[in-house]
Enzyme design. Structure first.
Site, mmCIF file in Angstrom:
data_model
loop_
_atom_site.group_PDB
_atom_site.id
_atom_site.type_symbol
_atom_site.label_atom_id
_atom_site.label_comp_id
_atom_site.label_asym_id
_atom_site.label_seq_id
_atom_site.Cartn_x
_atom_site.Cartn_y
_atom_site.Cartn_z
ATOM 1 N N LYS A 163 63.373 45.519 43.610
ATOM 2 C CA LYS A 163 62.900 44.916 44.859
ATOM 3 C C LYS A 163 63.986 44.943 45.926
ATOM 4 C CE LYS A 163 59.377 43.432 45.200
ATOM 5 N NZ LYS A 163 58.103 44.153 45.470
ATOM 6 N N SER A 173 50.823 52.336 41.613
ATOM 7 C CA SER A 173 49.390 52.373 41.943
ATOM 8 C C SER A 173 48.571 52.627 40.679
ATOM 9 C CB SER A 173 49.086 53.486 42.959
ATOM 10 O OG SER A 173 49.530 53.113 44.232
ATOM 11 N N ASP A 186 33.873 56.612 48.412
ATOM 12 C CA ASP A 186 35.042 57.091 49.183
ATOM 13 C C ASP A 186 34.528 57.774 50.449
ATOM 14 O OD1 ASP A 186 38.263 57.680 48.198
ATOM 15 O OD2 ASP A 186 37.533 58.663 50.008
ATOM 16 N N SER A 223 31.128 56.679 51.670
ATOM 17 C CA SER A 223 31.401 55.325 52.158
ATOM 18 C C SER A 223 30.699 55.069 53.498
ATOM 19 C CB SER A 223 32.917 55.149 52.323
ATOM 20 O OG SER A 223 33.201 53.888 52.841
ATOM 21 N N VAL A 274 42.860 45.223 45.325
ATOM 22 C CA VAL A 274 44.209 45.755 45.093
ATOM 23 C C VAL A 274 44.881 46.062 46.437
ATOM 24 C CG1 VAL A 274 45.547 47.506 43.853
ATOM 25 C CG2 VAL A 274 43.349 46.769 42.936
ATOM 26 N N ASP A 312 47.785 44.101 49.508
ATOM 27 C CA ASP A 312 49.167 44.222 50.027
ATOM 28 C C ASP A 312 49.187 44.794 51.441
ATOM 29 O OD1 ASP A 312 48.305 46.732 49.114
ATOM 30 O OD2 ASP A 312 50.321 47.370 48.569
ATOM 31 N N VAL A 342 46.545 39.400 44.095
ATOM 32 C CA VAL A 342 47.989 39.482 43.834
ATOM 33 C C VAL A 342 48.529 40.803 44.388
ATOM 34 C CG1 VAL A 342 49.775 39.535 42.046
ATOM 35 C CG2 VAL A 342 47.829 37.980 41.823
ATOM 36 N N ALA A 343 49.560 40.716 45.230
ATOM 37 C CA ALA A 343 50.061 41.912 45.914
ATOM 38 C C ALA A 343 51.057 42.700 45.066
ATOM 39 C CB ALA A 343 50.706 41.519 47.237
#
Ligand SMILES: NC(=O)c1ccc[n+]([C@@H]2O[C@H](COP(=O)([O-])OP(=O)(O)OC[C@H]3O[C@@H](n4cnc5c(N)ncnc54)[C@H](O)[C@@H]3O)[C@@H](O)[C@H]2O)c1
Length: 359
Positions: free
Chosen positions: A73, A131, A195, A217, A264, A267, A295-296
């Site tokens: 990080k 990812s 998509d 999409s 997802v 973030d 949750v990021a």
């Protein structure tokens, strides 16, 4: 070269910059590696493992003193003082998100290379493994939160013969979406993927055949699919931008009671109107009768796998930097793209565009 590996101090961050096998690869090539005491414990690597791989076990200050520091990080304010001498820093930085860190790095004289901007053939090889992990985890977490005791509707994603499987809807068929789909298919769920990129949908047909419903999409397709979804996974990315809101609150309200949303893409702001960031300690909240997970830093849940996956991608670059120092950037265009700060100056175009007054 002398390489330092400090313990990560960010809350609930258990990953570590170098695994023992990466340390071994470096020491075999004659480099010296100093690992902070207990730096790998959260990821399942003991001081003894590092020692056996050839590392010296040192204090935080000693790890930070080395010519190259390899982390996971970005440095936190408590670590800024360690940045004083000229050294190479190789880690995730996400500078556009922090003016404070950008200024601290520029003041320090450090040469900072960011994992997330290393770029090869329009791909970000040091982001890909995270990812992939987040995509796979999204179905694992979704299945768990669908359990009644977790607040979910009590649907088993795979069903069993005689009972319909759960319906998983995946928005975005990039890396996260593809990995999520693989897991959902593996569990035996009914899967719909949406998509906006027709080429991508065609590639996904090669991969999944008729096993997955592949839809273009648009709001009509999204409304039909999402209103029947037991598990909805947000995996959309528009590079450099906040993702579009593909699912408005009114559509969340049409989802079955106890359905689960795992966004997802949270973030970057998320692609579902009702999502907000959550944490590993309090991962879900309920809104409109639907569980929301935001949750990021999902890979932080599996630090062992995430550390090894990250190292598989970073080690070739760490070795080049250890062997050649900054000259490695002249030989490797992908690594050169990673350079964010050098000689007290901002180097990366996107970070420069974010902070034009610092250029
Ligand atoms: N929460 C976490 O822990 C975590 C971890 C890793 C990645 N991520 C995030 O997950 C998101 C997806 O990452 P990725 O690596 O899969 O990106 P990617 O670029 O591989 O895939 C994004 C996909 O979204 C599609 N897309 C774009 N606009 C769309 C639209 N309007 N409708 C439908 N699809 C659309 C694109 O065509 C592409 O296929 C990013 O925001 C990334 O930052 C989060």
């Amino acid at each position: 070269m002398q390489i330092g590996v400090p313990r990560e101090i960010k809350n609930l961050e258990f990953r570590v910059g170098l695994s023992p096998s990466s340390v071994r690869a470096l020491t075999e090539q004659g480099h010296q590696v100093m690992v902070e005491t207990n730096a790998g414990v959260g990821a399942g690597f003991s001081n003894t493992d590092y020692h056996a791989a050839g590392a010296a076990i040192v204090t935080a200050a000693e790890a930070w003193q080395q010519a190259m520091v390899v982390k996971v990080k970005e440095p936190l304010p408590k670590e800024y003082d360690y940045l004083q001498t000229e050294k190479l820093l190789f880690t995730y930085l996400h500078l556009a998100a922090s003016r404070e860190l950008t200024e601290a790095l520029m003041r320090s004289g450090v040469s900072a290379i960011a994992y997330e901007t290393v770029e090869k053939n329009n791909r970000r090889p040091l982001l890909t493994p995270m990812s992939m992990i987040a995509g796979r985890l999204s179905v694992q977490f979704g299945a768990r939160f669908l359990e009644k005791q977790q607040g979910g509707s009590g649907v088993l994603l795979g069903g069993i013969p005689g009972v319909s499987p759960g319906h998983v809807v995946v928005l975005g068929g990039g890396i996260v979406g593809t990995e999520a789909t693989k897991m959902a298919v593996g569990l035996g769920a009914r899967v719909t993927l949406v998509d906006i990129n027709l080429d991508r949908l065609n590639q996904l047909e090669e991969l999944f055949g008729a096993r997955v419903q592949l839809l273009y999409s648009n709001s009509a397709n999204i409304e039909t699919a999402v209103s029947q979804a037991d598990l909805l996974i947000g995996a959309v990315l528009v590079p450099g931008q906040r993702p579009p809101t593909l699912v408005p609150r009114s559509l969340v309200e049409k989802m079955p009671n106890g359905a689960v949303i795992i966004d997802v893409a949270v973030d970057q702001g998320g692609c579902i109107e009702t999502i907000r960031p959550t944490s590993h300690s309090e991962p879900v909240y309920i809104e409109a009768g639907v569980l929301h997970y935001g949750v990021a830093n999902m890979p932080g849940a599996v630090p062992r796998t995430a550390t090894e996956a990250l190292n598989n991608s970073t080690l070739p670059y760490v070795l080049k930097l250890a062997n050649m120092g900054l000259k490695a950037l002249d030989k490797d265009n992908a690594l050169a793209e990673g350079l964010n700060v050098l000689n007290y100056q901002l180097m990366h175009p996107a970070v420069k565009a974010t902070f034009p007054d610092l250029v």
